[in-house]
Scaffold this active site. Structure first.
Site, PDB file in Angstrom:
ATOM      1  N   TYR A  25      -1.974  -9.539 -81.958  1.00  0.00           N
ATOM      2  CA  TYR A  25      -2.005  -8.276 -82.687  1.00  0.00           C
ATOM      3  C   TYR A  25      -0.628  -7.703 -83.005  1.00  0.00           C
ATOM      4  CZ  TYR A  25      -6.864  -8.534 -81.241  1.00  0.00           C
ATOM      5  OH  TYR A  25      -8.147  -8.950 -81.035  1.00  0.00           O
ATOM      6  N   HIS A 102      -8.733  -6.161 -90.686  1.00  0.00           N
ATOM      7  CA  HIS A 102      -8.529  -6.776 -89.367  1.00  0.00           C
ATOM      8  C   HIS A 102      -7.077  -7.225 -89.283  1.00  0.00           C
ATOM      9  CE1 HIS A 102     -12.711  -6.774 -88.171  1.00  0.00           C
ATOM     10  NE2 HIS A 102     -12.997  -7.116 -89.416  1.00  0.00           N
TER      11      HIS A 102
END
Length: 149
Positions: A25, A102
């Protein structure tokens, strides 16, 4: 002149950005993402309402509040993408354009992440561009509202 309001909604665990799995991430925090969204929105002539929750019910309530209040929704439903028919139904009932974001490319990850209920009803989907996907999502939303997409 009132600027079009875009709800930028974030689901479970996104409050852990910068700490949780930075190899997946990245190192940006949710505060960094909010700042990026604010700057992007300002440049596009949009207003944003940026929120994050770890609660599915709260996220659904926020989506419902968007009906008649917001011009569109940019959403990172996180893990709820793969499990929440209720969130999908709420987004449908809002009757607004939806851009799903996302941070990671969900199609390069575990098999269970490849399916998103939200993708089925979203106007568009962005994945794999890191937190820059939020800026891309807001840019796409601006184009949608202008009738360009």
């Amino acid at each position: 002149m009132t600027l079009p309001l875009i709800a930028v909604l974030n689901g479970p665990n996104l409050n852990m950005l910068g700490l949780r799995q930075p190899e997946v991430y990245g190192s940006a925090t949710l505060d960094d993402v909010e700042q990026l969204c604010a700057e992007t929105a300002e440049g596009l002539g949009l207003a944003i309402d940026f929120r994050q929750t770890n609660s599915e019910g709260e996220l659904i309530s926020w989506v419902q509040e968007c009906r008649g209040r917001a011009s569109g929704i940019v959403i990172n439903p996180a893990g709820l993408s793969h499990t929440s028919i209720s969130l999908m139904d709420a987004l449908l009932s809002a009757e607004l354009p939806v851009v799903e974001v996302h941070i990671s490319n969900i199609h390069r990850r575990e098999q269970f992440r490849h399916h998103s209920y939200i993708s089925k009803i979203a106007t568009g989907v962005l994945c794999g561009f890191g937190t820059h996907g939020y800026a891309l999502g807001l840019t796409a939303m601006a184009r949608i509202l202008e009738g360009g997409l």
